[in-house]
Design a protein around this motif. Sequence first.
Motif, mmCIF file in Angstrom:
data_model
loop_
_atom_site.group_PDB
_atom_site.id
_atom_site.type_symbol
_atom_site.label_atom_id
_atom_site.label_comp_id
_atom_site.label_asym_id
_atom_site.label_seq_id
_atom_site.Cartn_x
_atom_site.Cartn_y
_atom_site.Cartn_z
ATOM 1 N N THR A 10 17.904 -3.462 -9.802
ATOM 2 C CA THR A 10 18.880 -3.503 -8.720
ATOM 3 C C THR A 10 19.530 -2.146 -8.450
ATOM 4 N N ARG A 11 19.340 -1.196 -9.358
ATOM 5 C CA ARG A 11 19.806 0.182 -9.165
ATOM 6 C C ARG A 11 18.943 1.074 -10.030
ATOM 7 N N GLY A 12 18.457 2.174 -9.490
ATOM 8 C CA GLY A 12 17.630 3.091 -10.258
ATOM 9 C C GLY A 12 16.172 2.688 -10.273
ATOM 10 N N ALA A 13 15.523 2.857 -11.449
ATOM 11 C CA ALA A 13 14.087 2.577 -11.573
ATOM 12 C C ALA A 13 13.736 2.302 -13.025
ATOM 13 N N ILE A 14 12.765 1.399 -13.222
ATOM 14 C CA ILE A 14 12.271 1.096 -14.568
ATOM 15 C C ILE A 14 10.750 1.033 -14.571
ATOM 16 N N HIS A 15 10.198 1.198 -15.761
ATOM 17 C CA HIS A 15 8.797 0.864 -16.010
ATOM 18 C C HIS A 15 8.868 -0.407 -16.843
ATOM 19 N N ASP A 16 8.475 -1.527 -16.254
ATOM 20 C CA ASP A 16 8.580 -2.844 -16.881
ATOM 21 C C ASP A 16 7.243 -3.188 -17.517
ATOM 22 N N VAL A 17 7.284 -3.671 -18.761
ATOM 23 C CA VAL A 17 6.055 -3.954 -19.511
ATOM 24 C C VAL A 17 6.105 -5.377 -20.059
ATOM 25 N N ILE A 18 4.959 -6.071 -19.941
ATOM 26 C CA ILE A 18 4.824 -7.407 -20.516
ATOM 27 C C ILE A 18 3.566 -7.455 -21.376
ATOM 28 N N VAL A 19 3.607 -8.318 -22.408
ATOM 29 C CA VAL A 19 2.472 -8.525 -23.311
ATOM 30 C C VAL A 19 2.224 -10.026 -23.399
ATOM 31 N N ASP A 20 0.982 -10.439 -23.166
ATOM 32 C CA ASP A 20 0.599 -11.847 -23.227
ATOM 33 C C ASP A 20 0.493 -12.280 -24.688
ATOM 34 N N LEU A 21 1.336 -13.225 -25.105
ATOM 35 C CA LEU A 21 1.329 -13.734 -26.480
ATOM 36 C C LEU A 21 0.773 -15.153 -26.582
ATOM 37 N N PRO A 51 -7.139 -15.829 -22.173
ATOM 38 C CA PRO A 51 -8.180 -14.797 -22.251
ATOM 39 C C PRO A 51 -7.594 -13.383 -22.253
ATOM 40 N N THR A 52 -6.309 -13.244 -21.889
ATOM 41 C CA THR A 52 -5.672 -11.919 -21.922
ATOM 42 C C THR A 52 -4.663 -11.804 -23.069
ATOM 43 N N TYR A 53 -4.845 -12.647 -24.079
ATOM 44 C CA TYR A 53 -3.979 -12.616 -25.264
ATOM 45 C C TYR A 53 -3.959 -11.212 -25.870
ATOM 46 N N ASP A 100 6.171 0.705 -29.733
ATOM 47 C CA ASP A 100 5.154 1.749 -29.918
ATOM 48 C C ASP A 100 4.066 1.336 -30.903
ATOM 49 N N ASP A 101 3.818 0.045 -30.997
ATOM 50 C CA ASP A 101 2.781 -0.489 -31.882
ATOM 51 C C ASP A 101 1.426 0.091 -31.468
ATOM 52 N N PRO A 102 0.772 0.828 -32.370
ATOM 53 C CA PRO A 102 -0.521 1.424 -32.000
ATOM 54 C C PRO A 102 -1.595 0.377 -31.706
ATOM 55 N N GLY A 103 -1.465 -0.825 -32.260
ATOM 56 C CA GLY A 103 -2.432 -1.882 -31.992
ATOM 57 C C GLY A 103 -2.378 -2.374 -30.552
ATOM 58 N N LEU A 104 -1.188 -2.346 -29.960
ATOM 59 C CA LEU A 104 -1.057 -2.725 -28.548
ATOM 60 C C LEU A 104 -1.402 -1.555 -27.640
ATOM 61 N N GLY A 105 -1.013 -0.363 -28.037
ATOM 62 C CA GLY A 105 -1.342 0.835 -27.259
ATOM 63 C C GLY A 105 -0.678 0.911 -25.902
ATOM 64 N N ILE A 106 0.557 0.407 -25.799
ATOM 65 C CA ILE A 106 1.274 0.478 -24.525
ATOM 66 C C ILE A 106 1.479 1.950 -24.155
ATOM 67 N N PRO A 148 -2.396 -10.128 -34.147
ATOM 68 C CA PRO A 148 -3.093 -11.144 -33.359
ATOM 69 C C PRO A 148 -3.705 -12.233 -34.233
ATOM 70 N N ALA A 149 -3.891 -13.389 -33.600
ATOM 71 C CA ALA A 149 -4.512 -14.523 -34.289
ATOM 72 C C ALA A 149 -6.003 -14.279 -34.497
ATOM 73 N N TRP A 150 -6.596 -13.403 -33.687
ATOM 74 C CA TRP A 150 -8.007 -13.040 -33.832
ATOM 75 C C TRP A 150 -8.177 -11.621 -33.306
ATOM 76 N N PRO A 151 -9.312 -10.958 -33.571
ATOM 77 C CA PRO A 151 -9.491 -9.584 -33.071
ATOM 78 C C PRO A 151 -9.427 -9.528 -31.544
ATOM 79 N N LEU A 152 -8.793 -8.495 -31.048
ATOM 80 C CA LEU A 152 -8.597 -8.349 -29.615
ATOM 81 C C LEU A 152 -9.648 -7.408 -29.010
ATOM 82 N N ALA A 153 -9.945 -7.672 -27.749
ATOM 83 C CA ALA A 153 -10.755 -6.717 -26.979
ATOM 84 C C ALA A 153 -9.846 -5.551 -26.614
#
Length: 184
Positions: free
Chosen positions: A77-88, A93-95, A149-155, A176-181
């Motif tokens: 509502t004022r300024g600017a952001i970089h908004d990030v989401i992670v599928d949990l 298929p995008t877990y 800054d989790d290196p596994g997510l690599g945001i 993750p519950a299983w290996p990720l692509a």
Amino acid sequence: MIFTETPLAGAFIIDVERRVDERGFFARSWCEDEFAAHGIMLPPQQANVSSNPRRGTLRGMHYQLPPHEETKLVRCTRGAIHDVIVDLREESPTYGHWLGVDLTADSFRMLFVPGRFAHGFLTLADDTDVGYQVSAKYAPGAERGLRWDDPGLGIIWPLAPVLVSEKDRQHPDFVPAWPLAPTK
């Protein structure tokens, strides 16, 4: 409203449709029927505002455990952001994949964040405010987070954070519950 589906199933970027005249513009930022037509049910239970005086402030990555998961409609509502989401969502298929989008006060763009997603943002300007409608009330016992800054997510953040709360620094890495692509 213009709904743009993102690569993460169920998450949308939403732009307002401006009706412009000599006074400025008018637009809807919420319509239950339009959201329902895109499979979005967001009966707000709570509305939050975040005020951030300093560019480079990072908040996140936050989520709540079921049955207190939160769907969110986020707008700067004022300024600017970089908004990030992670599928949990383990069944998705995008877990484990993430998405980042810039939201600015000038654009009036919004991000719809489904439940069972982690959410965070980085301010791109001083004096940035963020407002969001949330589908569930805050439940302290269900609150969780992932390390920004989790290196596994690599945001990939557009600039280095200069202010991160001690609480957000202590969040664990994503396991993750299983290996990720690889995340694209």
